[in-house]
Design a protein around this motif. Structure first.
Motif, PDB file in Angstrom:
ATOM      1  N   GLN A  28     -19.629  22.998  51.858  1.00 25.38           N
ATOM      2  CA  GLN A  28     -19.871  21.617  51.423  1.00 25.38           C
ATOM      3  C   GLN A  28     -20.199  21.622  49.933  1.00 25.38           C
ATOM      4  OE1 GLN A  28     -19.597  18.835  53.175  1.00 25.38           O
ATOM      5  NE2 GLN A  28     -19.167  19.864  55.104  1.00 25.38           N
ATOM      6  N   PRO A  29     -19.354  20.975  49.101  1.00 26.99           N
ATOM      7  CA  PRO A  29     -19.630  20.968  47.651  1.00 26.99           C
ATOM      8  C   PRO A  29     -20.974  20.330  47.315  1.00 26.99           C
ATOM      9  CG  PRO A  29     -17.457  20.053  48.136  1.00 26.99           C
ATOM     10  CD  PRO A  29     -18.124  20.288  49.442  1.00 26.99           C
ATOM     11  N   ASN A  30     -21.344  19.277  48.062  1.00 26.89           N
ATOM     12  CA  ASN A  30     -22.621  18.595  47.836  1.00 26.89           C
ATOM     13  C   ASN A  30     -23.426  18.567  49.138  1.00 26.89           C
ATOM     14  OD1 ASN A  30     -24.777  17.061  47.066  1.00 26.89           O
ATOM     15  ND2 ASN A  30     -23.603  15.175  46.709  1.00 26.89           N
ATOM     16  N   PRO A  31     -24.320  19.545  49.343  1.00 29.93           N
ATOM     17  CA  PRO A  31     -25.063  19.610  50.607  1.00 29.93           C
ATOM     18  C   PRO A  31     -26.086  18.486  50.777  1.00 29.93           C
ATOM     19  CG  PRO A  31     -25.811  21.320  49.116  1.00 29.93           C
ATOM     20  CD  PRO A  31     -24.649  20.662  48.457  1.00 29.93           C
ATOM     21  N   PHE A  32     -26.349  17.709  49.714  1.00 26.95           N
ATOM     22  CA  PHE A  32     -27.316  16.610  49.787  1.00 26.95           C
ATOM     23  C   PHE A  32     -26.624  15.242  49.853  1.00 26.95           C
ATOM     24  CE2 PHE A  32     -29.382  20.098  47.489  1.00 26.95           C
ATOM     25  CZ  PHE A  32     -30.476  20.312  48.325  1.00 26.95           C
ATOM     26  N   LEU A  33     -25.363  15.247  50.273  1.00 29.68           N
ATOM     27  CA  LEU A  33     -24.584  14.007  50.311  1.00 29.68           C
ATOM     28  C   LEU A  33     -25.185  12.972  51.264  1.00 29.68           C
ATOM     29  CD1 LEU A  33     -21.968  12.731  49.220  1.00 29.68           C
ATOM     30  CD2 LEU A  33     -20.793  13.630  51.222  1.00 29.68           C
ATOM     31  N   ASN A  34     -25.666  13.431  52.418  1.00 28.36           N
ATOM     32  CA  ASN A  34     -26.247  12.516  53.412  1.00 28.36           C
ATOM     33  C   ASN A  34     -27.612  13.074  53.822  1.00 28.36           C
ATOM     34  OD1 ASN A  34     -26.700  10.616  55.387  1.00 28.36           O
ATOM     35  ND2 ASN A  34     -25.285  11.523  56.856  1.00 28.36           N
ATOM     36  N   GLY A  83     -41.265  25.835  60.138  1.00 28.74           N
ATOM     37  CA  GLY A  83     -40.843  26.874  59.195  1.00 28.74           C
ATOM     38  C   GLY A  83     -39.415  27.323  59.420  1.00 28.74           C
ATOM     39  N   THR A  84     -39.042  27.481  60.696  1.00 27.86           N
ATOM     40  CA  THR A  84     -37.678  27.929  61.015  1.00 27.86           C
ATOM     41  C   THR A  84     -36.643  26.894  60.608  1.00 27.86           C
ATOM     42  OG1 THR A  84     -38.554  29.171  62.900  1.00 27.86           O
ATOM     43  CG2 THR A  84     -36.186  28.804  62.854  1.00 27.86           C
ATOM     44  N   THR A  85     -36.903  25.625  60.919  1.00 22.82           N
ATOM     45  CA  THR A  85     -35.922  24.591  60.589  1.00 22.82           C
ATOM     46  C   THR A  85     -35.836  24.357  59.081  1.00 22.82           C
ATOM     47  OG1 THR A  85     -35.106  22.388  61.133  1.00 22.82           O
ATOM     48  CG2 THR A  85     -37.467  22.609  60.949  1.00 22.82           C
ATOM     49  N   ILE A  86     -36.983  24.465  58.370  1.00 28.88           N
ATOM     50  CA  ILE A  86     -36.959  24.339  56.900  1.00 28.88           C
ATOM     51  C   ILE A  86     -36.171  25.497  56.290  1.00 28.88           C
ATOM     52  CG2 ILE A  86     -38.396  24.486  54.818  1.00 28.88           C
ATOM     53  CD1 ILE A  86     -40.511  22.836  56.429  1.00 28.88           C
ATOM     54  N   LEU A  87     -36.365  26.708  56.824  1.00 23.67           N
ATOM     55  CA  LEU A  87     -35.612  27.871  56.353  1.00 23.67           C
ATOM     56  C   LEU A  87     -34.110  27.662  56.531  1.00 23.67           C
ATOM     57  CD1 LEU A  87     -35.463  30.900  55.442  1.00 23.67           C
ATOM     58  CD2 LEU A  87     -35.594  31.476  57.870  1.00 23.67           C
ATOM     59  N   ILE A  88     -33.708  27.195  57.713  1.00 23.59           N
ATOM     60  CA  ILE A  88     -32.284  26.977  57.988  1.00 23.59           C
ATOM     61  C   ILE A  88     -31.697  25.910  57.070  1.00 23.59           C
ATOM     62  CG2 ILE A  88     -30.670  26.065  59.709  1.00 23.59           C
ATOM     63  CD1 ILE A  88     -32.427  27.502  61.838  1.00 23.59           C
ATOM     64  N   GLU A  89     -32.389  24.777  56.955  1.00 24.02           N
ATOM     65  CA  GLU A  89     -31.880  23.682  56.113  1.00 24.02           C
ATOM     66  C   GLU A  89     -31.822  24.099  54.642  1.00 24.02           C
ATOM     67  OE1 GLU A  89     -30.631  20.622  57.167  1.00 24.02           O
ATOM     68  OE2 GLU A  89     -30.786  21.613  59.106  1.00 24.02           O
ATOM     69  N   THR A  90     -32.813  24.863  54.183  1.00 26.20           N
ATOM     70  CA  THR A  90     -32.815  25.334  52.795  1.00 26.20           C
ATOM     71  C   THR A  90     -31.660  26.298  52.546  1.00 26.20           C
ATOM     72  OG1 THR A  90     -35.226  25.105  52.746  1.00 26.20           O
ATOM     73  CG2 THR A  90     -34.221  26.431  51.003  1.00 26.20           C
ATOM     74  N   MET A  91     -31.413  27.199  53.505  1.00 28.73           N
ATOM     75  CA  MET A  91     -30.291  28.132  53.366  1.00 28.73           C
ATOM     76  C   MET A  91     -28.963  27.382  53.367  1.00 28.73           C
ATOM     77  SD  MET A  91     -31.587  31.335  55.703  1.00 28.73           S
ATOM     78  CE  MET A  91     -30.133  32.343  55.484  1.00 28.73           C
ATOM     79  N   GLN A  92     -28.847  26.339  54.194  1.00 23.78           N
ATOM     80  CA  GLN A  92     -27.632  25.526  54.189  1.00 23.78           C
ATOM     81  C   GLN A  92     -27.408  24.894  52.814  1.00 23.78           C
ATOM     82  OE1 GLN A  92     -28.146  22.749  57.424  1.00 23.78           O
ATOM     83  NE2 GLN A  92     -27.130  24.084  58.882  1.00 23.78           N
ATOM     84  N   ALA A  93     -28.497  24.410  52.210  1.00 26.21           N
ATOM     85  CA  ALA A  93     -28.382  23.775  50.889  1.00 26.21           C
ATOM     86  C   ALA A  93     -28.025  24.787  49.803  1.00 26.21           C
ATOM     87  CB  ALA A  93     -29.696  23.070  50.540  1.00 26.21           C
ATOM     88  N   ILE A  94     -28.693  25.942  49.822  1.00 22.09           N
ATOM     89  CA  ILE A  94     -28.448  26.966  48.794  1.00 22.09           C
ATOM     90  C   ILE A  94     -27.035  27.544  48.907  1.00 22.09           C
ATOM     91  CG2 ILE A  94     -29.121  29.291  48.025  1.00 22.09           C
ATOM     92  CD1 ILE A  94     -32.025  28.515  48.797  1.00 22.09           C
ATOM     93  N   LEU A  95     -26.617  27.823  50.151  1.00 23.77           N
ATOM     94  CA  LEU A  95     -25.309  28.450  50.376  1.00 23.77           C
ATOM     95  C   LEU A  95     -24.170  27.438  50.499  1.00 23.77           C
ATOM     96  CD1 LEU A  95     -26.488  31.098  53.012  1.00 23.77           C
ATOM     97  CD2 LEU A  95     -26.030  31.483  50.576  1.00 23.77           C
ATOM     98  N   HIS A  96     -24.500  26.143  50.430  1.00 25.48           N
ATOM     99  CA  HIS A  96     -23.508  25.068  50.586  1.00 25.48           C
ATOM    100  C   HIS A  96     -22.783  25.156  51.934  1.00 25.48           C
ATOM    101  CE1 HIS A  96     -23.630  23.410  46.435  1.00 25.48           C
ATOM    102  NE2 HIS A  96     -24.125  24.617  46.184  1.00 25.48           N
ATOM    103  N   LEU A  97     -23.538  25.527  52.970  1.00 20.81           N
ATOM    104  CA  LEU A  97     -22.977  25.592  54.323  1.00 20.81           C
ATOM    105  C   LEU A  97     -23.572  24.446  55.137  1.00 20.81           C
ATOM    106  CD1 LEU A  97     -23.288  29.426  54.934  1.00 20.81           C
ATOM    107  CD2 LEU A  97     -21.196  28.160  54.461  1.00 20.81           C
ATOM    108  N   GLY A  98     -22.767  23.432  55.413  1.00 23.64           N
ATOM    109  CA  GLY A  98     -23.288  22.251  56.087  1.00 23.64           C
ATOM    110  C   GLY A  98     -24.067  21.396  55.103  1.00 23.64           C
ATOM    111  N   THR A  99     -24.883  20.494  55.632  1.00 23.84           N
ATOM    112  CA  THR A  99     -25.632  19.573  54.776  1.00 23.84           C
ATOM    113  C   THR A  99     -27.122  19.617  55.109  1.00 23.84           C
ATOM    114  OG1 THR A  99     -25.204  17.783  56.341  1.00 23.84           O
ATOM    115  CG2 THR A  99     -23.722  17.960  54.448  1.00 23.84           C
ATOM    116  N   PHE A 100     -27.940  19.413  54.086  1.00 23.60           N
ATOM    117  CA  PHE A 100     -29.389  19.329  54.260  1.00 23.60           C
ATOM    118  C   PHE A 100     -29.712  17.918  54.729  1.00 23.60           C
ATOM    119  CE2 PHE A 100     -33.710  18.509  53.073  1.00 23.60           C
ATOM    120  CZ  PHE A 100     -34.368  19.710  53.204  1.00 23.60           C
ATOM    121  N   GLN A 101     -30.266  17.793  55.941  1.00 21.31           N
ATOM    122  CA  GLN A 101     -30.560  16.463  56.485  1.00 21.31           C
ATOM    123  C   GLN A 101     -31.966  16.407  57.067  1.00 21.31           C
ATOM    124  OE1 GLN A 101     -27.349  15.648  59.263  1.00 21.31           O
ATOM    125  NE2 GLN A 101     -26.217  14.583  57.665  1.00 21.31           N
ATOM    126  N   LEU A 102     -32.674  15.328  56.766  1.00 19.96           N
ATOM    127  CA  LEU A 102     -34.014  15.119  57.313  1.00 19.96           C
ATOM    128  C   LEU A 102     -33.968  14.928  58.827  1.00 19.96           C
ATOM    129  CD1 LEU A 102     -35.497  12.740  54.584  1.00 19.96           C
ATOM    130  CD2 LEU A 102     -35.913  15.183  54.865  1.00 19.96           C
TER     131      LEU A 102
END
Length: 199
Positions: free
Chosen positions: A79-85, A142-161
């Motif tokens: 995902q080019p922009n993991p913070f799109l949604n 902690g686990t879900t924050i780790l996963i979402e942060t890794m998704q954002a850093i690696l541009h894999l999927g999107t960071f979503q609340l």
């Protein structure tokens, strides 16, 4: 009924598409766990270890964590922009009455996390039910924050609340079920240690 069938079909597909990754990671993790075993060859060492209760529990935890990280990271597209949604969908049902499968899957995905950690780690169970619940909340968050942060850093999927929220709800439900089962059997005068070891 059709929605429930569709949800089960999606969950089945997620598991099946992730089996190669999960199997490979679990086998590698179980080989690392075998370092304590003394045997002539690898297969006999593995069978010897499998008879031990603690080894099986660790393998179950490795399998679950492999599935968790495979579903959330390894099979995601770039995902080019993991913070799109970033907000996501903060509900379980649409106005039409249809279920939001993604959020239900997030809850189901985190249900086993706390029970598996609780049966593997006695330190998590110390200090009574409230302290155990608090540790489980921190673990899930902690686990879900780790996963979402890794998704954002690696541009894999999107960071979503919404992912953070529903993953945390799933972890909390799993923790509450485990704690209530333990408390129920303790009131029946059973040995609580044996209850956790029932796996």
């Amino acid at each position: 009924m059709e929605q429930a069938d569709l949800l089960l079909h999606e969950i089945f597909l997620i598991i099946l598409t992730n089996i190669p990754n999960v199997f490979t990671i679990t086998v590698l993790a179980s080989l690392i766990l075998l370092r304590e075993e003394q045997a002539d060859n690898l297969s006999s060492a593995w069978l010897q270890a499998w008879k031990k209760h603690t080894f099986r529990l660790r393998c179950y935890l490795c399998f679950y964590l492999a599935l968790l990280f495979s579903v959330t990271l390894l099979t995601r597209s770039y995902q080019p922009n993991p913070f799109l949604n970033i907000k996501g969908k903060l509900f379980l049902r649409y106005r039409s009455g249809a279920w939001h499968h993604g959020n239900i899957e997030n809850i189901i995905l985190f249900l086993p996390l706390c029970p598996l950690v609780l049966v593997n780690c006695k330190d998590f169970r110390r200090g009574g039910a409230l302290k155990t619940l608090w540790r489980c909340i921190l673990l899930s968050a902690g686990t879900t924050i780790l996963i979402e942060t890794m998704q954002a850093i690696l541009h894999l999927g999107t960071f979503q609340l919404s992912d953070l929220l529903f993953n945390l709800i799933g972890g909390l439900i799993g923790a509450l079920i485990s704690i209530f089962i333990s408390l129920f059997f303790e009131k029946k005068n059973c040995d609580s240690g044996r209850i956790w070891d029932a796996f």
